[in-house]
Motif scaffolding. Sequence first.
Motif, PDB file in Angstrom:
ATOM      1  N   VAL A   1       0.958  -1.148   0.025  1.00 36.26           N
ATOM      2  CA  VAL A   1      -0.225   0.161   0.105  1.00 36.26           C
ATOM      3  C   VAL A   1       0.859   1.348   0.010  1.00 36.26           C
ATOM      4  O   VAL A   1       1.414   1.581   1.052  1.00 36.26           O
ATOM      5  N   PHE A   2       0.732   1.907  -0.950  1.00 31.03           N
ATOM      6  CA  PHE A   2       1.506   3.271  -1.354  1.00 31.03           C
ATOM      7  C   PHE A   2       0.408   4.347  -1.350  1.00 31.03           C
ATOM      8  O   PHE A   2       0.035   4.793  -2.427  1.00 31.03           O
ATOM      9  N   ARG A   3      -0.295   4.493  -0.387  1.00 30.01           N
ATOM     10  CA  ARG A   3      -1.552   5.442  -0.190  1.00 30.01           C
ATOM     11  C   ARG A   3      -1.192   6.123   1.131  1.00 30.01           C
ATOM     12  O   ARG A   3      -0.418   5.744   2.091  1.00 30.01           O
ATOM     13  N   ARG A   4      -1.896   7.401   1.238  1.00 30.64           N
ATOM     14  CA  ARG A   4      -2.010   8.161   2.429  1.00 30.64           C
ATOM     15  C   ARG A   4      -2.509   7.177   3.502  1.00 30.64           C
ATOM     16  O   ARG A   4      -3.303   6.353   3.197  1.00 30.64           O
ATOM     17  N   SER A   5      -2.193   7.548   4.903  1.00 31.10           N
ATOM     18  CA  SER A   5      -2.513   6.860   5.821  1.00 31.10           C
ATOM     19  C   SER A   5      -4.080   6.649   5.945  1.00 31.10           C
ATOM     20  O   SER A   5      -4.762   5.636   6.254  1.00 31.10           O
ATOM     21  N   GLU A   6      -4.724   7.864   5.481  1.00 29.74           N
ATOM     22  CA  GLU A   6      -6.213   8.068   5.599  1.00 29.74           C
ATOM     23  C   GLU A   6      -6.901   6.873   4.863  1.00 29.74           C
ATOM     24  O   GLU A   6      -8.060   6.336   4.832  1.00 29.74           O
ATOM     25  N   ALA A   7      -6.238   6.482   3.452  1.00 27.18           N
ATOM     26  CA  ALA A   7      -6.678   5.691   2.550  1.00 27.18           C
ATOM     27  C   ALA A   7      -6.262   4.162   2.614  1.00 27.18           C
ATOM     28  O   ALA A   7      -6.980   3.472   1.863  1.00 27.18           O
ATOM     29  N   ALA A   8      -5.387   4.045   3.557  1.00 28.91           N
ATOM     30  CA  ALA A   8      -4.832   2.724   3.581  1.00 28.91           C
ATOM     31  C   ALA A   8      -5.839   1.497   4.234  1.00 28.91           C
ATOM     32  O   ALA A   8      -6.050   0.663   3.738  1.00 28.91           O
ATOM     33  N   GLY A   9      -6.779   2.011   4.983  1.00 27.89           N
ATOM     34  CA  GLY A   9      -7.677   1.125   5.781  1.00 27.89           C
ATOM     35  C   GLY A   9      -8.937   0.508   4.876  1.00 27.89           C
ATOM     36  O   GLY A   9      -8.939  -0.551   4.482  1.00 27.89           O
ATOM     37  N   ALA A  10      -9.033   1.397   3.547  1.00 28.27           N
ATOM     38  CA  ALA A  10     -10.101   0.735   2.554  1.00 28.27           C
ATOM     39  C   ALA A  10      -9.486  -0.062   1.740  1.00 28.27           C
ATOM     40  O   ALA A  10      -9.919  -0.971   1.389  1.00 28.27           O
ATOM     41  N   VAL A  11      -8.023   0.030   1.559  1.00 21.76           N
ATOM     42  CA  VAL A  11      -7.315  -0.911   0.827  1.00 21.76           C
ATOM     43  C   VAL A  11      -7.044  -2.274   1.395  1.00 21.76           C
ATOM     44  O   VAL A  11      -7.253  -3.404   0.836  1.00 21.76           O
ATOM     45  N   VAL A  12      -6.794  -2.143   2.915  1.00 28.59           N
ATOM     46  CA  VAL A  12      -6.464  -3.207   3.691  1.00 28.59           C
ATOM     47  C   VAL A  12      -7.972  -3.960   3.618  1.00 28.59           C
ATOM     48  O   VAL A  12      -7.849  -5.283   3.415  1.00 28.59           O
ATOM     49  N   ASP A  13      -8.908  -3.520   3.883  1.00 28.96           N
ATOM     50  CA  ASP A  13     -10.441  -4.007   3.691  1.00 28.96           C
ATOM     51  C   ASP A  13     -10.376  -4.710   2.395  1.00 28.96           C
ATOM     52  O   ASP A  13     -11.173  -5.793   2.476  1.00 28.96           O
ATOM     53  N   GLN A  14     -10.092  -4.283   1.360  1.00 26.26           N
ATOM     54  CA  GLN A  14     -10.187  -4.810  -0.029  1.00 26.26           C
ATOM     55  C   GLN A  14      -9.245  -6.126  -0.047  1.00 26.26           C
ATOM     56  O   GLN A  14      -9.781  -6.926  -0.704  1.00 26.26           O
ATOM     57  N   ALA A  15      -8.276  -6.110   0.564  1.00 25.15           N
ATOM     58  CA  ALA A  15      -7.268  -7.197   0.369  1.00 25.15           C
ATOM     59  C   ALA A  15      -7.853  -8.250   1.352  1.00 25.15           C
ATOM     60  O   ALA A  15      -7.578  -9.536   0.977  1.00 25.15           O
ATOM     61  N   ILE A  16      -8.376  -8.004   2.488  1.00 28.17           N
ATOM     62  CA  ILE A  16      -9.305  -9.016   3.396  1.00 28.17           C
ATOM     63  C   ILE A  16     -10.203  -9.677   2.526  1.00 28.17           C
ATOM     64  O   ILE A  16     -10.398 -11.163   2.310  1.00 28.17           O
ATOM     65  N   ALA A  17     -10.916  -8.754   1.685  1.00 27.57           N
ATOM     66  CA  ALA A  17     -12.190  -9.373   0.856  1.00 27.57           C
ATOM     67  C   ALA A  17     -11.498 -10.285  -0.108  1.00 27.57           C
ATOM     68  O   ALA A  17     -12.075 -11.351  -0.621  1.00 27.57           O
ATOM     69  N   ARG A  18     -10.515  -9.921  -0.665  1.00 27.75           N
ATOM     70  CA  ARG A  18      -9.884 -10.668  -1.822  1.00 27.75           C
ATOM     71  C   ARG A  18      -9.109 -11.896  -1.373  1.00 27.75           C
ATOM     72  O   ARG A  18      -8.652 -12.574  -2.163  1.00 27.75           O
TER      73      ARG A  18
END
Length: 141
Positions: free
Chosen positions: A78-95
């Motif tokens: 994840v190369f995103r701002r900290s505020e956006a990281a949680g949504a990417v992590v949730d996508q990773a969990i879903a995937r």
Amino acid sequence: MAASDATIKRLLETTRTIALSGASADPTRDSRQVMAFLQSRGYRVFPVNPALAGQELLGEKVYADLASIPGEIDLVDVFRRSEAAGAVVDQAIARKAKAVWLQLGVIDAAAIARAEAAGLVAVMDRCPKIEIRRLGIAPVG
């Protein structure tokens, strides 16, 4: 919560596919340089950036999100701002990715806790390029 050297080494030695969220076409950006480095070490890296979706970056098709990537994803970098990281992590969990990695300066302890609770290996505030060199990890393949 902090991943040990042994955990990081095992993760990087067993990973083959990486989704890089926040990929950039700008060759001066860290995300682009890390993607090129990871490819040079034998990893298959899928760039993720909605603004570049459908284009090509370093020989790979750019995807809009993690859900669009075909096949398995071992690691989501994840190369995103900290505020956006949680949504990417949730996508990773879903995937059902095997691991999430928040880059240097990307801090979201709650997202890391969610990833670990879902059974993912989680690394925060580190860079795989640095860790590969520091731990002497051989190229994959």
